[in-house]
Enzyme design. Structure first.
Site, mmCIF file in Angstrom:
data_model
loop_
_atom_site.group_PDB
_atom_site.id
_atom_site.type_symbol
_atom_site.label_atom_id
_atom_site.label_comp_id
_atom_site.label_asym_id
_atom_site.label_seq_id
_atom_site.Cartn_x
_atom_site.Cartn_y
_atom_site.Cartn_z
ATOM 1 N N LYS A 74 4.133 4.739 11.348
ATOM 2 C CA LYS A 74 4.897 5.035 9.984
ATOM 3 C C LYS A 74 4.712 6.322 9.588
ATOM 4 O O LYS A 74 3.464 6.814 9.598
ATOM 5 C CB LYS A 74 4.849 4.052 8.941
ATOM 6 C CG LYS A 74 5.695 4.087 7.838
ATOM 7 C CD LYS A 74 5.118 3.134 6.638
ATOM 8 C CE LYS A 74 6.039 3.063 5.489
ATOM 9 N NZ LYS A 74 5.593 2.237 4.402
ATOM 10 N N SER A 149 9.351 -0.533 2.755
ATOM 11 C CA SER A 149 9.765 0.956 3.464
ATOM 12 C C SER A 149 9.338 1.232 4.827
ATOM 13 O O SER A 149 9.850 2.105 5.375
ATOM 14 C CB SER A 149 8.809 1.668 2.565
ATOM 15 O OG SER A 149 7.460 1.318 2.530
ATOM 16 N N SER A 173 6.024 -3.965 1.966
ATOM 17 C CA SER A 173 6.782 -3.060 2.862
ATOM 18 C C SER A 173 6.475 -3.010 4.387
ATOM 19 O O SER A 173 7.121 -2.392 5.216
ATOM 20 C CB SER A 173 6.451 -1.623 2.413
ATOM 21 O OG SER A 173 6.980 -1.341 1.179
#
Length: 466
Positions: A74, A149, A173
């Protein structure tokens, strides 16, 4: 699904495939993908590392279990020399000066990073639409959001572009996008994995979390990343979880669920029906199921966002274009700060900074922020009482199925409420795992703090139960 890591490791050892060919294939898939999961490719690094693995195998040397295994990161983790943008305009050209501890542990084990993955800017969102790289598209239905996210990370795993990915979980997330894309996603106990090198959103709940296609792969990656780190004072040493430990679930006698989650008018009827059916299957295995009382979803969401916005306002105050970032000059220093932040932060990030500064401001901090801290302590105490009566808490990951791309941007309040079933466990700093079973967006397994092994053990039990 069986362990991809073990399968690929054996293929490499048996010389059925070369690491270079494996990496080239994954890189090609990532470059061709149409789900907007990629922020930056790490081609050169990946191919260089793959060549070294192939050389070791050719020389008859033993390779480690993660050696040569391709993974994604990420884009909120520092990896020295690579673009680390947090999917934001402010950091679109920023190159990291060091590597995050969790990522370094994986590199030390020989895992090969392929890609920095698309996500909500600075982790601000539940859909991976708040990004300068375009909305992440769901792996199952590209008209729907990928979740947030860590949307890019979950989609890459679901599409098999990466063997596993490293997301970041503050209020759900990792777990929510894992549920949206039918893969496994773990938020470990707070502090089990060092946060050093992870761009801070809300420091008191930020967790490094793996996403993978199997429980075994989650276990392997968790073991490698875990450990005490002198650079993160909240980290702690933890025992390694063995494969054998997950095979015995006899110690799990009671499972609890929160009545108000299931009785809420906000839950989709199909999600509710599927969850209750899963509960009946668990009962049929001789496990006692208890309905528990808990805080209303609105209380959990408002407590979480009060504290998270306050912490992100503080954490992002350093990003003013002075030391790093996309600086925009104004007529004076104050205006430079103002225009740099105003033009470079997304609407959602600005919303959270303004909200955070509001609850921290004089006249409001006692009434709102300190009340939020007190509520968090009460929520944690409630969990401690619950785990005196049950071994595991089971819940839906989300009250509803993934929305269409664009819908969340129109209604930020609805986006916040989509986190209703995940944020409470974050406030309690508990280990929580999404499994792709039970409901359309999976089930969430939670255990007492520092009891990550029990979460994985129950997930393994559920594989043959539901």
């Amino acid at each position: 699904m069986d362990s991809q890591i073990l399968k690929i490791h054996q293929q490499l050892v048996d010389k059925e495939i070369t690491c270079t060919a494996l990496v080239q294939d994954k890189l090609a898939q990532l470059k061709q993908n149409t789900h907007n999961t990629v922020n930056a490719m790490l081609d050169t690094m990946a191919l260089d590392l793959a060549a070294k693995v192939d050389a070791k195998i050719a020389n008859g040397e033993t390779i480690g279990l993660l050696e040569g295994i391709p993974f994604g990161i990420k884009d909120v983790y520092m990896v020295q020399g690579t673009l680390t943008t947090a999917s934001s305009n402010l950091l679109k050209n920023y190159k990291a000066a060091y590597t995050a501890t969790a990522i370094q542990n994986l590199l030390n084990a020989g895992a090969i990073p392929l890609v920095k993955e698309n996500c909500d800017s600075f982790g601000h969102g539940s859909s991976s639409e708040n990004t300068i790289f375009g909305a992440v598209k769901n792996a199952i239905n590209p008209d729907l959001v990928g979740g947030g996210s860590s949307g890019g990370s979950a989609v890459n795993v679901a599409k098999n572009y990466t063997v596993f990915s490293i997301g970041g979980d503050t209020g759900g997330s990792v777990r929510q996008p894992a549920g949206y894309n039918n893969v496994y996603g773990l938020k470990p106990s707070y502090g089990r994995i060092s946060r050093y090198g992870l761009m801070a959103y809300a420091s008191s709940t930020d967790c490094v979390g793996p996403i993978a296609q199997s429980i075994e792969d989650i276990r392997i990656v968790l073991n490698v990343m875990s450990g005490k780190d002198i650079k993160d004072q909240t980290s702690y040493a933890s025992a390694e979880i063995s494969q054998a430990q997950l095979l015995n679930s006899e110690g799990i006698k009671t499972v609890g669920y929160f009545k108000n989650f299931i009785e809420s008018p906000a839950i989709d009827p199909k999600v509710k029906a599927d969850f209750l059916q899963a509960i009946e299957k668990i009962k049929a295995k001789g496990i006692e199921v208890k309905a528990l009382d808990f805080f209303e979803s609105e209380t959990l969401v408002s407590t979480y966002y009060t504290l998270a916005m306050a912490e992100t306002a503080s954490n992002l105050s350093r990003l003013d274009g002075t030391n790093y970032g996309n600086r925009i000059e104004g007529d004076n220093l104050k205006e430079t700060y103002s225009v740099t932040r105003s033009e470079n932060f997304s609407e959602e990030t600005k919303r959270r900074i303004v909200g955070g500064n509001q609850v921290l401001s004089q006249g409001f901090s006692d009434e709102i922020y300190l009340k939020g801290l007190a509520l968090r302590d009460t929520i944690s105490a409630n969990f401690e009482d619950d785990f005196k009566n049950v071994d595991i808490i089971l819940s839906p990951v989300t009250p509803n199925t993934p929305p269409k791309i664009g819908d969340s941007l129109k209604d930020p309040h609805a986006m916040y409420l989509s986190d209703a079933y995940t944020v409470g466990f974050s406030l309690g700093q508990l280990p929580t795992l999404t499994v792709p079973q039970g409901t359309a967006t999976g089930l969430q397994i939670t255990a007492a703090k520092h009891n990550d092994e029990l979460v994985l053990k129950f997930a393994n039990f559920l594989k043959d139960t539901i």
